[in-house]
Scaffold this active site. Structure first.
Site, short mmCIF file in Angstrom:
data_model
loop_
_atom_site.label_atom_id
_atom_site.label_comp_id
_atom_site.label_asym_id
_atom_site.label_seq_id
_atom_site.Cartn_x
_atom_site.Cartn_y
_atom_site.Cartn_z
N HIS A 181 0.84 -1.21 0.00
CA HIS A 181 0.00 0.00 0.00
C HIS A 181 0.87 1.25 0.00
O HIS A 181 0.55 2.23 -0.68
CB HIS A 181 -0.92 0.01 1.23
CG HIS A 181 -2.13 -0.85 1.08
ND1 HIS A 181 -2.04 -2.18 0.74
CD2 HIS A 181 -3.46 -0.58 1.23
CE1 HIS A 181 -3.27 -2.69 0.69
NE2 HIS A 181 -4.15 -1.74 0.98
N HIS A 222 0.61 -3.98 9.28
CA HIS A 222 2.04 -4.10 9.02
C HIS A 222 2.81 -3.70 10.26
O HIS A 222 2.32 -2.94 11.11
CB HIS A 222 2.48 -3.18 7.86
CG HIS A 222 2.27 -3.77 6.51
ND1 HIS A 222 3.15 -4.66 5.93
CD2 HIS A 222 1.28 -3.58 5.60
CE1 HIS A 222 2.71 -4.99 4.73
NE2 HIS A 222 1.57 -4.35 4.51
N ASP A 226 8.01 -2.31 8.11
CA ASP A 226 7.49 -2.44 6.75
C ASP A 226 7.21 -1.07 6.14
O ASP A 226 7.42 -0.86 4.94
CB ASP A 226 6.19 -3.25 6.76
CG ASP A 226 6.33 -4.59 7.46
OD1 ASP A 226 7.47 -5.07 7.55
OD2 ASP A 226 5.32 -5.13 7.93
#
Length: 290
Positions: A181, A222, A226
């Site tokens: 994302h 996450h 990350d």
């Protein structure tokens, strides 16, 4: 008002037809790159689904972001997705605005060719990273006790190729480092930062990117690492690509030429100075001949 609409409608239609003709010619030239970009999106999804077979749920790792940001909860997981969809949708609409807008600073095909290169390089690094080390997923469906945390080995090749759509796409585990994302968000925001024209939209886009990063961590989708790795990796990738790929050509609009992809006000001033210097040199050459 109806008269105004009647007068403007033919202009809008001619504008759409003209832009469609231009974009079609560019697509005929760049279709291989566009097709490769789309195919790589599928390959990236296939890899993200493949690593789910290797995922082993375990205790959530110690994370600084989890200590700092309160957990939103499973019922509020949609908040970060809503921000992402807004960024994603807004960017797509912007790339197609030349079809209806008077201002035509970009070409849709060319901007997407560049975006696909950014995405492909970033996602390649992501695939290498999450296959190198599988971390226990912090998301709710990836934790111990969840039926979705582990999936049985595939029964056939078709099951792998179809990625158990849509559940395999929505409820993935193991593809953590680094956030997909955030890759899309930063690529879109930085692309608009480079080629967009509205300063307030640029500021808003960066603010939304930061907010989304915090929401992803707060949603426990996450780990903080990350997000951090995605932020510096994507920016470095785009810096490298921009230095290696030639700048896109300018699009002409009749007698005058409008830059296809203006870089910045500074670049525009530099180009004006170069043009003035070139004109002065030509005048001097003419004077010397006489």
């Amino acid at each position: 008002m109806p008269v105004y609409v009647d007068r403007e409608a033919p202009k809008l239609w001619r504008r759409i037809c003209s832009e469609t003709t231009l974009e079609a010619s560019l697509l005929a030239e760049k279709w291989k790159l566009v097709l490769l970009g789309l195919m790589f999106q599928y390959i990236h999804g296939l890899a993200a689904h493949g690593v789910h077979y290797l995922h082993r749920p375990g205790p959530t790792l110690q994370d600084a972001g989890f200590f700092i940001l309160p957990e939103l909860g499973k019922d509020k997981a949609f908040v970060s997705e809503s921000v992402f969809v807004t960024i994603f949708g807004s960017f797509i609409l912007w790339t197609f605005h030349p079809f209806v807008s008077h201002s035509k600073k970009i070409c849709t095909v060319l901007i997407w060719c560049r975006v696909f290169v950014y995405l492909a390089v970033s996602q390649s690094l992501r695939i290498i990273t999450f296959f190198s080390t599988q971390l226990p997923g912090p998301n709710y469906h990836c934790r111990e006790g969840s039926k979705l945390a582990k999936i049985p080995p595939p029964k056939n090749v078709l099951e792998v190729l179809l990625m158990n759509f849509p559940y395999g796409v929505i409820y993935g585990c193991g593809d953590l480092i680094f956030s997909s994302h955030t890759i899309f968000t930063l690529v879109f925001v930085r692309t608009y930062q480079r080629y967009g024209t509205k300063r307030w939209i640029k500021h808003l886009a960066w603010l939304m990117a930061v907010i989304q990063s915090f929401l992803i961590i707060a949603s426990r989708k996450h780990y903080t690492v990350d997000i951090v790795v995605a932020w510096y990796t994507v920016n470095l990738v785009m810096f490298f690509v921009d230095n290696k790929l030639p700048e896109m050509a300018e699009r002409s609009s009749g007698p005058s030429q409008t830059p296809l992809l203006p870089l910045s006000t500074k670049d525009g001033k530099n180009r004006s100075k170069e043009a003035q210097q070139r004109l002065a040199n030509e005048k001097n050459n003419v004077a010397d001949e006489h």
